[in-house]
Design an enzyme around this catalytic site. Structure first.
Site, PDB file in Angstrom:
ATOM      1  CG  LEU A 125      -1.805   1.217   1.405  1.00 57.83           C
ATOM      2  CD1 LEU A 125      -2.906   1.207   0.346  1.00 57.83           C
ATOM      3  CD2 LEU A 125      -2.422   1.244   2.799  1.00 57.83           C
ATOM      4  CG  HIS A 229       7.754   4.831   8.940  1.00 60.80           C
ATOM      5  ND1 HIS A 229       7.224   6.033   8.533  1.00 60.80           N
ATOM      6  CD2 HIS A 229       9.067   4.850   8.566  1.00 60.80           C
ATOM      7  CE1 HIS A 229       8.172   6.746   7.943  1.00 60.80           C
ATOM      8  NE2 HIS A 229       9.294   6.050   7.953  1.00 60.80           N
TER       9      HIS A 229
END
Length: 344
Positions: A125, A229
């Site tokens: 993605l 992240h």
């Protein structure tokens, strides 16, 4: 209008451009033209029914229908780990105790695992930073659920998604530095590239086979276990609102969390339904954004439309019908883009 469609061979240069913007850590989107071309070919062969389940993978792109610009990519692996082992660490506990000495220690421990073998996987993605607006991220991520709902028999009962772990702008991964590098003797960017280009045999050869006490890792590495992240935090929130949960499995390289859900419990899959479509001018009103998808396996399309998600007859403009490759009288799949917020 933004449209989700199956990837095509001509998309390879656009995917190379996207890959150059990921900032590393997105293993399945390496800036390597041969690898991306092979990925496209594998997707095309999957749609054509030419591959065994162990090799099947679907790839979709988000395209601006007016300009042809490819703004994002998303993918589904049908069944992971049936050819090459699919590794995670399971974060568990080992207890060391002595009644005689009155000592009891419950120690967090990493166990090498293949528990998700056979699961379907949401992967790859990535949305171009310039296009992170107007619901594009939601459309890109959740369009896959519309495909899975329409072609449920193609997928397995459990769906997993590996979230990108904590890596800085220089490609430094605290988890890798403290653990993986000691066994693999290479930088994170190198191992990331090898995995992304399909060279995975070294993982089984070099992985530590025994449980690892997390207390032996640096504090910095311990702190990022199961963390995402910063750029991945929105993607994690999207999946969690669809029913995905972190069940103490993490990535073997960067320590990022693996989320999972039973496929039939995913909100967008469970609540999507088929309605008849008609051409006209959609009613005006304060309607929520909804995902609308055709049921055409080879020419699958998804768009966003503001409409009543409970309608039995969906009215779309000629442009929307054209983008969906639908005609009046066809049946389309409809679901609210985001779960309704519960009010007290």
């Amino acid at each position: 209008m933004m449209v989700i469609r199956p990837v095509e061979r001509s998309d390879v240069s656009a995917l190379m451009q996207l890959a150059s913007k990921t900032g590393g850590g997105l293993t399945s989107l390496p800036a390597n033209e041969a690898t991306l071309s092979a990925r496209i070919e594998r997707a095309i062969k999957t749609w054509q029914g030419e591959l065994p389940k162990s090799e099947q993978g679907y790839v979709f792109v988000l395209e601006d229908s007016e300009t042809g610009t490819v703004a994002g990519i998303c993918a589904i692996e049908v069944a992971v780990g049936l050819n090459d082992p699919w590794y995670n660490y399971r974060v568990g506990t080992l207890v060391h105790a002595s009644k005689e000495l009155n000592v009891y220690n419950a120690l967090p421990t990493l166990f090498l695992s293949n528990d998700h073998t056979g699961s379907s996987e949401l992967c790859t993605l990535f949305l171009d930073p310039d296009w992170r607006k107007e619901g594009n991220g939601y459309l890109l991520s959740k369009s896959r659920f519309m495909f899975m709902a329409a072609f449920r028999d193609k997928f397995n009962d459990k769906v997993v998604a590996e979230m990108r772990g904590v890596i800085d702008e220089h490609g430094y991964s605290p988890f890798w530095q403290s653990l993986g590098k000691r066994f693999f003797s290479m930088d994170f960017s190198r191992v990331d590239f090898l995995c992304g280009t399909g060279q995975k045999a070294f993982i089984a050869e070099l992985m530590p086979k025994h449980p690892i006490y997390t207390h032996f890792l640096s504090q910095e590495a311990q702190d990022v276990i199961g963390q995402v992240h910063p750029q991945t935090a929105p993607a994690r929130a999207v999946l969690e609102k669809e029913g995905f949960r972190y069940r103490n499995y993490i990535d073997i390289f960067d320590g990022g969390p693996t989320l999972e859900c039973d496929i039939d419990r995913v909100r967008a899959i469970r609540k999507s339904r088929l309605v008849e479509v008609a051409e006209g001018q959609p009613a005006q009103g304060d309607f929520p954004a909804c995902l609308v998808a055709n049921e055409n396996y080879h020419h699958f399309r998804v768009v966003l439309a503001r409409t009543d998600p409970a309608t039995e007859r969906l009215i779309l403009t000629a442009a929307q019908l054209d983008a969906l490759k639908c005609h009046a009288g066809d049946r389309v799949r409809l679901v609210r883009l985001c779960a309704e917020e519960k009010t007290a």
